[in-house]
Write a protein that holds these residues in place. Structure first.
Motif, PDB file in Angstrom:
ATOM      1  N   VAL A 178       0.876  -1.174   0.000  1.00 38.65           N
ATOM      2  CA  VAL A 178       0.000   0.000   0.000  1.00 38.65           C
ATOM      3  C   VAL A 178       0.908   1.216   0.000  1.00 38.65           C
ATOM      4  N   ARG A 179       0.588   2.185  -0.853  1.00 38.34           N
ATOM      5  CA  ARG A 179       1.433   3.375  -0.903  1.00 38.34           C
ATOM      6  C   ARG A 179       0.560   4.617  -1.062  1.00 38.34           C
ATOM      7  N   ILE A 180       0.667   5.538  -0.139  1.00 38.10           N
ATOM      8  CA  ILE A 180      -0.056   6.800  -0.246  1.00 38.10           C
ATOM      9  C   ILE A 180       0.700   7.691  -1.225  1.00 38.10           C
ATOM     10  N   VAL A 181       0.029   8.071  -2.304  1.00 40.17           N
ATOM     11  CA  VAL A 181       0.707   8.812  -3.367  1.00 40.17           C
ATOM     12  C   VAL A 181       0.294  10.284  -3.413  1.00 40.17           C
ATOM     13  N   GLU A 182      -0.804  10.629  -2.761  1.00 38.83           N
ATOM     14  CA  GLU A 182      -1.202  12.034  -2.632  1.00 38.83           C
ATOM     15  C   GLU A 182      -1.837  12.217  -1.261  1.00 38.83           C
ATOM     16  N   GLY A 183      -1.667  13.417  -0.684  1.00 37.47           N
ATOM     17  CA  GLY A 183      -2.293  13.716   0.599  1.00 37.47           C
ATOM     18  C   GLY A 183      -1.664  12.929   1.739  1.00 37.47           C
ATOM     19  N   SER A 184      -2.383  12.865   2.861  1.00 39.70           N
ATOM     20  CA  SER A 184      -1.836  12.167   4.031  1.00 39.70           C
ATOM     21  C   SER A 184      -2.957  11.756   4.969  1.00 39.70           C
ATOM     22  N   VAL A 185      -2.641  10.769   5.814  1.00 40.09           N
ATOM     23  CA  VAL A 185      -3.570  10.314   6.850  1.00 40.09           C
ATOM     24  C   VAL A 185      -3.885  11.468   7.804  1.00 40.09           C
ATOM     25  N   GLU A 186      -2.856  12.280   8.121  1.00 39.69           N
ATOM     26  CA  GLU A 186      -3.050  13.397   9.063  1.00 39.69           C
ATOM     27  C   GLU A 186      -4.083  14.398   8.534  1.00 39.69           C
ATOM     28  N   ASP A 187      -4.042  14.633   7.236  1.00 36.25           N
ATOM     29  CA  ASP A 187      -4.988  15.582   6.631  1.00 36.25           C
ATOM     30  C   ASP A 187      -6.361  14.945   6.392  1.00 36.25           C
ATOM     31  N   ARG A 188      -6.444  13.624   6.565  1.00 30.07           N
ATOM     32  CA  ARG A 188      -7.675  12.880   6.285  1.00 30.07           C
ATOM     33  C   ARG A 188      -8.151  13.160   4.854  1.00 30.07           C
ATOM     34  N   ALA A 189      -7.189  13.321   3.968  1.00 29.94           N
ATOM     35  CA  ALA A 189      -7.439  13.465   2.535  1.00 29.94           C
ATOM     36  C   ALA A 189      -6.262  12.821   1.830  1.00 29.94           C
ATOM     37  N   LEU A 190      -6.513  11.779   1.055  1.00 29.84           N
ATOM     38  CA  LEU A 190      -5.382  11.039   0.484  1.00 29.84           C
ATOM     39  C   LEU A 190      -5.832  10.147  -0.659  1.00 29.84           C
ATOM     40  N   ILE A 191      -4.833   9.708  -1.415  1.00 29.18           N
ATOM     41  CA  ILE A 191      -5.023   8.650  -2.402  1.00 29.18           C
ATOM     42  C   ILE A 191      -3.967   7.594  -2.121  1.00 29.18           C
ATOM     43  N   ALA A 192      -4.425   6.345  -2.010  1.00 28.18           N
ATOM     44  CA  ALA A 192      -3.509   5.234  -1.768  1.00 28.18           C
ATOM     45  C   ALA A 192      -3.633   4.234  -2.910  1.00 28.18           C
ATOM     46  N   LEU A 193      -2.485   3.758  -3.390  1.00 29.24           N
ATOM     47  CA  LEU A 193      -2.448   2.691  -4.385  1.00 29.24           C
ATOM     48  C   LEU A 193      -2.205   1.363  -3.681  1.00 29.24           C
ATOM     49  N   TYR A 194      -2.853   0.335  -4.178  1.00 32.19           N
ATOM     50  CA  TYR A 194      -2.725  -1.021  -3.620  1.00 32.19           C
ATOM     51  C   TYR A 194      -2.247  -1.922  -4.739  1.00 32.19           C
ATOM     52  N   GLY A 195      -1.246  -2.744  -4.442  1.00 28.60           N
ATOM     53  CA  GLY A 195      -0.732  -3.603  -5.507  1.00 28.60           C
ATOM     54  C   GLY A 195       0.015  -4.804  -4.975  1.00 28.60           C
ATOM     55  N   SER A 196       0.293  -5.713  -5.913  1.00 28.23           N
ATOM     56  CA  SER A 196       1.132  -6.855  -5.582  1.00 28.23           C
ATOM     57  C   SER A 196       2.360  -6.755  -6.471  1.00 28.23           C
ATOM     58  N   GLU A 197       3.507  -6.799  -5.877  1.00 35.41           N
ATOM     59  CA  GLU A 197       4.762  -6.595  -6.605  1.00 35.41           C
ATOM     60  C   GLU A 197       4.701  -5.279  -7.381  1.00 35.41           C
ATOM     61  N   SER A 198       4.383  -5.324  -8.676  1.00 34.16           N
ATOM     62  CA  SER A 198       4.465  -4.076  -9.440  1.00 34.16           C
ATOM     63  C   SER A 198       3.176  -3.726 -10.171  1.00 34.16           C
ATOM     64  N   VAL A 199       2.069  -4.394  -9.846  1.00 35.91           N
ATOM     65  CA  VAL A 199       0.814  -4.143 -10.564  1.00 35.91           C
ATOM     66  C   VAL A 199      -0.194  -3.465  -9.643  1.00 35.91           C
ATOM     67  N   VAL A 200      -0.800  -2.384 -10.131  1.00 36.65           N
ATOM     68  CA  VAL A 200      -1.832  -1.692  -9.369  1.00 36.65           C
ATOM     69  C   VAL A 200      -3.119  -2.504  -9.448  1.00 36.65           C
ATOM     70  N   GLN A 201      -3.650  -2.906  -8.285  1.00 35.86           N
ATOM     71  CA  GLN A 201      -4.910  -3.665  -8.278  1.00 35.86           C
ATOM     72  C   GLN A 201      -6.054  -2.874  -7.661  1.00 35.86           C
ATOM     73  N   GLY A 202      -5.719  -1.776  -6.979  1.00 31.38           N
ATOM     74  CA  GLY A 202      -6.786  -0.984  -6.384  1.00 31.38           C
ATOM     75  C   GLY A 202      -6.319   0.417  -6.042  1.00 31.38           C
ATOM     76  N   VAL A 203      -7.282   1.331  -5.981  1.00 31.12           N
ATOM     77  CA  VAL A 203      -7.035   2.709  -5.570  1.00 31.12           C
ATOM     78  C   VAL A 203      -8.085   3.077  -4.536  1.00 31.12           C
ATOM     79  N   VAL A 204      -7.657   3.652  -3.430  1.00 30.90           N
ATOM     80  CA  VAL A 204      -8.594   4.154  -2.429  1.00 30.90           C
ATOM     81  C   VAL A 204      -8.358   5.655  -2.272  1.00 30.90           C
ATOM     82  N   ALA A 205      -9.442   6.401  -2.351  1.00 24.87           N
ATOM     83  CA  ALA A 205      -9.365   7.848  -2.146  1.00 24.87           C
ATOM     84  C   ALA A 205     -10.208   8.216  -0.945  1.00 24.87           C
TER      85      ALA A 205
END
Length: 400
Positions: A348-375
């Motif tokens: 899981v990698r937060i690529v925009e925003g932050s948990v502290e700001d309670r505004a973020l985009i996180a990418l979810y993947g296995s090895e090198s493939v994106v399988q999900g995005v949570v905003a």
């Protein structure tokens, strides 16, 4: 020509979002034959996501959930059979048996019977124990929620977490119980799960994680709490059980259709000769993931309804079903959106925003493939990441 090539009678079982989507798409696609829509509830087709949000809070009344007006339904020229349940299927005779004793013949059949709430053993019909799957469920729970009432919610998935947010806002004393380490951490991962826990706690919800509900004690014939696996009991005036669902396939048990976790379809959503499935009840092979999927999302139901209608009318030119799953959840001031299937991701990698700001985009993947995005609270930016899920993009998991 087989019946299924040029159907004259199509029966859709399930007056759900998937069932209605199928019926509308059939008419739009030029089907002019007999079209029957069967629903086990007395309500016309309605939207389920608002059950645990606007309807439960009282912001909306039930009429606002109706997917179409009476005039719009009339315009579809349907034989609408509401308040009646399918109880059997005879594939050889191409007949569906209904609970009122009637039998519907078909050339093409669409199964859109959805799912029902999973119950805790021994709690069926127990006063004070609620589910949240139907309009009647939501209205019953809403009618029981009073300021100061103690509500215990078993299960911290989307339904449980949304109901906790609504109930705390109406002045209930809410306890959210989950066997997971954090609410929704099986989908969102530990970091976002912890953020959700803090959000619920900040709003006065007591969060009990890492414990199973083992029973519902009663007093004077009513539920009075929830017994936990660590020996404690959470006292409650009301109990909401949100521990998942069961596909409605019992009526098909003797039909000869392949049933596993739902109705097992092929890549075209076909389950048998002239038989198709759509929505929460449909299990199909996802070509991208190489896995069999069954997805309980509102957008998936509508998309599969469209796909089934298209494939029924296309005959030999049917096309496999593919989609990017999408689900959203409103909890307090958090708008959570999810593309793809982040559950079980290795990274899981937060690529925009932050948990502290309670505004973020996180990418979810296995090895090198994106399988999900949570905003979270970044709706516009989220749409830009959808294509990474659709394409199975590779992305560096460590900064370059």
């Amino acid at each position: 020509m087989s019946h299924a090539q040029h159907p004259e009678r199509i029966v859709v079982v399930g007056a759900s979002a998937a069932g209605l989507s199928t019926a509308e798409a059939l008419r739009r696609g030029g089907f002019a034959g007999t079209l029957t829509l069967v629903g086990d509830e007395v309500h016309p087709p309605y939207d389920r996501p608002p059950l645990s949000k606007q309807l439960l809070s009282g912001a909306w009344e039930s009429e606002r959930l109706h997917l179409r007006s009476t005039d719009q339904l009339t315009g579809l020229d349907l034989e609408l059979r509401l308040g009646v349940t399918a109880v059997g299927l005879d594939q050889d005779r191409r007949e569906v048996s209904l609970s009122d004793g009637s039998v519907l013949g078909y050339d093409a059949l669409v199964i859109a019977t959805g799912v029902r709430a999973r119950r805790l053993p021994g709690t069926d019909g127990l006063p004070g124990v609620h589910a949240l799957r139907t309009m009647d469920d939501a209205l019953a729970l809403r009618g029981s929620m009073r300021p100061g009432a103690r509500l215990a919610i078993v299960g911290a998935g989307f339904i449980g977490a949304e109901a906790a947010a609504v109930a705390s806002g109406t002045g209930c004393q809410v306890t959210l119980i989950s066997d997971l380490p954090q609410p929704l951490s099986d989908i969102l991962g530990p970091e976002l799960g912890a953020m959700l826990t803090r959000t619920h706690t900040d709003h006065g919800v007591r969060v009990e994680t890492g414990v199973l509900a083992t029973g519902i004690p009663t007093r004077d014939g009513r539920a009075c709490g929830v017994e936990l696996s660590d020996g404690r009991t959470v006292d409650a005036d009301l109990v909401l059980v949100g521990i998942g669902t069961v596909p409605n396939t019992e009526w098909l048990r003797d039909s000869g259709l392949p049933l596993g976790n739902g109705v097992e379809c092929d890549a075209y959503l076909r389950a048998g000769e002239g038989i198709w499935a759509a929505g929460d009840v449909a299990s199909w092979p996802d070509a991208v993931a190489g896995l069999r999927r069954r997805i309980e999302h509102r957008t998936n139901a509508a998309e599969q309804g469209l796909a089934v209608a298209r494939n029924i009318l296309a005959g030999e030119a049917a096309t496999p079903f593919t989609s990017v799953p999408y689900v959203w959840s409103d909890q307090y001031d958090l708008k959570i959106q999810m593309y793809g299937l982040p559950r079980g991701a290795e990274h899981v990698r937060i690529v925009e925003g932050s948990v502290e700001d309670r505004a973020l985009i996180a990418l979810y993947g296995s090895e090198s493939v994106v399988q999900g995005v949570v905003a979270i609270n970044m709706a516009r930016a989220a749409r830009g990441y959808r294509r990474h899920v659709a394409e199975g993009s590779s992305w560096p998991l460590t900064p370059a």
